[in-house]
Design a protein around this motif. Sequence first.
Motif, mmCIF file in Angstrom:
data_model
loop_
_atom_site.group_PDB
_atom_site.id
_atom_site.type_symbol
_atom_site.label_atom_id
_atom_site.label_comp_id
_atom_site.label_asym_id
_atom_site.label_seq_id
_atom_site.Cartn_x
_atom_site.Cartn_y
_atom_site.Cartn_z
ATOM 1 N N VAL B 121 -41.722 3.299 1.700
ATOM 2 C CA VAL B 121 -43.177 3.193 1.789
ATOM 3 C C VAL B 121 -43.711 2.297 0.676
ATOM 4 O O VAL B 121 -44.604 1.478 0.888
ATOM 5 C CB VAL B 121 -43.813 4.604 1.701
ATOM 6 C CG1 VAL B 121 -45.334 4.506 1.695
ATOM 7 C CG2 VAL B 121 -43.327 5.466 2.866
ATOM 8 N N ASN B 122 -43.125 2.442 -0.492
ATOM 9 C CA ASN B 122 -43.550 1.645 -1.639
ATOM 10 C C ASN B 122 -42.870 0.277 -1.596
ATOM 11 O O ASN B 122 -41.649 0.180 -1.729
ATOM 12 C CB ASN B 122 -43.172 2.394 -2.925
ATOM 13 C CG ASN B 122 -43.490 1.577 -4.161
ATOM 14 O OD1 ASN B 122 -44.116 0.514 -4.083
ATOM 15 N ND2 ASN B 122 -43.055 2.078 -5.306
ATOM 16 N N PRO B 123 -43.651 -0.788 -1.410
ATOM 17 C CA PRO B 123 -43.020 -2.113 -1.301
ATOM 18 C C PRO B 123 -42.250 -2.506 -2.558
ATOM 19 O O PRO B 123 -41.289 -3.265 -2.481
ATOM 20 C CB PRO B 123 -44.199 -3.057 -1.038
ATOM 21 C CG PRO B 123 -45.436 -2.280 -1.303
ATOM 22 C CD PRO B 123 -45.100 -0.832 -1.233
ATOM 23 N N ASP B 124 -42.656 -1.983 -3.718
ATOM 24 C CA ASP B 124 -41.935 -2.321 -4.950
ATOM 25 C C ASP B 124 -40.515 -1.767 -4.949
ATOM 26 O O ASP B 124 -39.646 -2.257 -5.673
ATOM 27 C CB ASP B 124 -42.679 -1.764 -6.173
ATOM 28 C CG ASP B 124 -44.006 -2.472 -6.388
ATOM 29 O OD1 ASP B 124 -44.142 -3.613 -5.900
ATOM 30 O OD2 ASP B 124 -44.900 -1.883 -7.013
ATOM 31 N N ALA B 125 -40.298 -0.738 -4.161
ATOM 32 C CA ALA B 125 -38.960 -0.145 -4.110
ATOM 33 C C ALA B 125 -38.029 -0.935 -3.202
ATOM 34 O O ALA B 125 -36.808 -0.753 -3.239
ATOM 35 C CB ALA B 125 -39.055 1.299 -3.618
ATOM 36 N N PHE B 126 -38.605 -1.805 -2.386
ATOM 37 C CA PHE B 126 -37.790 -2.470 -1.359
ATOM 38 C C PHE B 126 -36.789 -3.453 -1.960
ATOM 39 O O PHE B 126 -35.615 -3.466 -1.566
ATOM 40 C CB PHE B 126 -38.709 -3.174 -0.360
ATOM 41 C CG PHE B 126 -37.974 -3.831 0.785
ATOM 42 C CD1 PHE B 126 -37.244 -3.072 1.687
ATOM 43 C CD2 PHE B 126 -38.011 -5.214 0.950
ATOM 44 C CE1 PHE B 126 -36.568 -3.671 2.744
ATOM 45 C CE2 PHE B 126 -37.344 -5.821 2.009
ATOM 46 C CZ PHE B 126 -36.627 -5.044 2.903
ATOM 47 N N ALA B 127 -37.236 -4.274 -2.909
ATOM 48 C CA ALA B 127 -36.345 -5.304 -3.465
ATOM 49 C C ALA B 127 -35.093 -4.692 -4.090
ATOM 50 O O ALA B 127 -33.969 -5.077 -3.719
ATOM 51 C CB ALA B 127 -37.098 -6.179 -4.465
ATOM 52 N N ALA B 160 -37.183 -10.078 1.525
ATOM 53 C CA ALA B 160 -35.909 -10.229 2.233
ATOM 54 C C ALA B 160 -35.425 -11.675 2.198
ATOM 55 O O ALA B 160 -34.238 -11.944 2.008
ATOM 56 C CB ALA B 160 -36.068 -9.742 3.678
ATOM 57 N N VAL B 161 -36.354 -12.605 2.374
ATOM 58 C CA VAL B 161 -35.972 -14.025 2.348
ATOM 59 C C VAL B 161 -35.421 -14.383 0.968
ATOM 60 O O VAL B 161 -34.435 -15.118 0.850
ATOM 61 C CB VAL B 161 -37.177 -14.914 2.725
ATOM 62 C CG1 VAL B 161 -36.877 -16.385 2.459
ATOM 63 C CG2 VAL B 161 -37.544 -14.702 4.192
ATOM 64 N N LYS B 162 -36.041 -13.841 -0.071
ATOM 65 C CA LYS B 162 -35.575 -14.117 -1.433
ATOM 66 C C LYS B 162 -34.135 -13.638 -1.632
ATOM 67 O O LYS B 162 -33.372 -14.225 -2.402
ATOM 68 C CB LYS B 162 -36.509 -13.423 -2.436
ATOM 69 C CG LYS B 162 -36.309 -13.857 -3.871
ATOM 70 C CD LYS B 162 -37.333 -13.206 -4.781
ATOM 71 C CE LYS B 162 -37.034 -13.543 -6.235
ATOM 72 N NZ LYS B 162 -37.862 -12.741 -7.146
ATOM 73 N N GLU B 163 -33.774 -12.585 -0.917
ATOM 74 C CA GLU B 163 -32.409 -12.059 -1.036
ATOM 75 C C GLU B 163 -31.420 -12.800 -0.139
ATOM 76 O O GLU B 163 -30.250 -12.449 -0.088
ATOM 77 C CB GLU B 163 -32.391 -10.561 -0.701
ATOM 78 C CG GLU B 163 -33.173 -9.697 -1.677
ATOM 79 C CD GLU B 163 -32.719 -9.882 -3.125
ATOM 80 O OE1 GLU B 163 -31.505 -10.046 -3.350
ATOM 81 O OE2 GLU B 163 -33.592 -9.890 -4.015
ATOM 82 N N GLY B 164 -31.916 -13.777 0.615
ATOM 83 C CA GLY B 164 -31.003 -14.593 1.415
ATOM 84 C C GLY B 164 -31.076 -14.347 2.911
ATOM 85 O O GLY B 164 -30.302 -14.935 3.672
#
Lengths: 367, 367
Positions: B121-127, B160-164
Amino acid sequence: MELKFLDSKSSSLSEKAALVARTKSSPFSSFEHSVGVKFSQEFSSCRGVFTKASYLSSNGTFMPKRAISSVDKEKTAAENYFYQISTNGPGSSLFSRNIGVLDACDDEYGGVVVDPDRLPVNPDAFAPMLQFSLSHWKMKGKKGIWLKLPLERSELVPVAVKEGFEYHHAERGYVMLTYWIPGGPCMLPSNATHQVGVGGFVINDKNEVLVVQEKFYAPSFADVWKIPTGFILESEEIYTGAVREVKEETGVDTEFVEVIAFRHAHNLDFDKSDLFFVCMLKPLSAQIKVDDLEIQAAKWMPLVEFVAQPLIQEDGLFKKIIDICIARLGKHYCGLLPRQVVSKFDDRPSCLYYNVLDTGNVNCNGN
Amino acid sequence: MELKFLDSKSSSLSEKAALVARTKSSPFSSFEHSVGVKFSQEFSSCRGVFTKASYLSSNGTFMPKRAISSVDKEKTAAENYFYQISTNGPGSSLFSRNIGVLDACDDEYGGVVVDPDRLPVNPDAFAPMLQFSLSHWKMKGKKGIWLKLPLERSELVPVAVKEGFEYHHAERGYVMLTYWIPGGPCMLPSNATHQVGVGGFVINDKNEVLVVQEKFYAPSFADVWKIPTGFILESEEIYTGAVREVKEETGVDTEFVEVIAFRHAHNLDFDKSDLFFVCMLKPLSAQIKVDDLEIQAAKWMPLVEFVAQPLIQEDGLFKKIIDICIARLGKHYCGLLPRQVVSKFDDRPSCLYYNVLDTGNVNCNGN
């Protein structure tokens, strides 16, 4: 929805034009390339110039004043229009900032195609420019907005979505978003709808069929011997794809004879539809070299044994296809042959598949 | 690239499986739905549980310790693995934070399908979770990662794009991204490749053809009378689409007779290919009611006049199609008829188009 829309007395011509663009098809229509996705060509003659403006603030509602240093009067028309921008984040500070309409091209259906090569370098500038542009395009009565964002500009995707854009389609290097200004159901042309597959029915002089067992088949069908199949590649011809798949899976060289039949099915991978073309092929070599990563086994199987497989006999689709192939072998059936044709209407070569009319064999008894 | 890949001695089985998934086609293959896009069904049995871990910091390189409160031993396997996370932004502070592998399902080809309904839910946790998950999946030898991001979670796209990750496809409400762990060319199945269009050749007892002039045609072809055409709708049958288009454009009711021929062309809208099916239709009514938003004019035109149009006579494609239709009228040609079939292999009804074998009219003299 669409039928209802068609009956609507209030439909505007532009809405209708967008609908037309969605449903028209080659080769009898001029609507190919109508949605402006050939950017590199289309933008050669429509380079715009960003405009400048200054703003008065009032509780987050900005009233654009007439541009002081505008160089494009048409693009500043929207500046008489009140619009709301977010007051959060650095992009909201518009005082002393340059702002203008995104560089874009009109399409011929009342829409706008944003130039993906001239998006603002500074991502903070994108949100206010997009808001400003949408106001401008709305005021000009524009309908569909096409926004192609390259992979390397993915930071702009959530900004566009926040402004109401939806995804239209994506390929590896970009995502296309659209905004339908008139409201109601989006009448822009749809994305590609179909996968296309091929199967190769290869039979030799001894009445043996070239068959395979796949390694990754569902266990209940693992023992079935089937014809080689696969998807055609991007821009590949059906007859080329069938020959390629047979070669890849079995090592056998073949020559395309005819498209025997095709199957149309829906709601498959990615909820798309599927057109599967059964091709009769003539073997040019006999030796089998199994693609052992993909294929469990391959062999020449007597036709009677192939047909007698219980799972084939019990299957409505398999059985019918094999019946047709046998009829074709007995010259009681004719399939379709591809001929290269060029149409002036789109000035491109393409393949027309039809019966063997040109051979004079008008009774379709095969060849 | 693909052919080269096929020859590569170093290709792993899983890579090959992914390739198979890309090129296999129904109805002879079990690879339908292989890429796990039917999330609602697939995730019913694979709900995972997030794991907890604590970390030691060293100049931005975090070394995960063994999870203290792990509830899913398999998912914490990656925690023995060094991985790098960004030290910028609030998401980089992992001390005392929960982190784990994204909730996902294995697919049957060595890949992973992330659950779009259970994204953090928290976008900061996604990366950090995505980085952690990729490390985990790499260590487990996974191949293709499928990440479906709903429109309302577009803020995760640039992460996600930043991760490739790259885009795979998109529909209005979501974008699908993929990550090919083995490196080299991505061997995941491709997106839909084709648009499908139909044209209706309608001829009455007086040898008059139902023709239209479109409002939005290119000026040089504006005077040509053509048959009604259009794209089929999502999941629409070819024979239904042809009848619908004729009705919409001209108001004339028709009955489907046969698919006469089809045209295969490439590099059209969105760089996709196009399959256009010419259908012979039998009129059930005569009165024309022009769709005046889309169509300039419609009429019944004597066949000889229709054929004699200079632009038709000079056009390789138009001319051939009309020749075929005339041959069909003279019963010197036979087209394809759809029959509903069901295959056990995918347990779904579909349409198989083939010649009029069932009528006993084996010489294909028409009917």
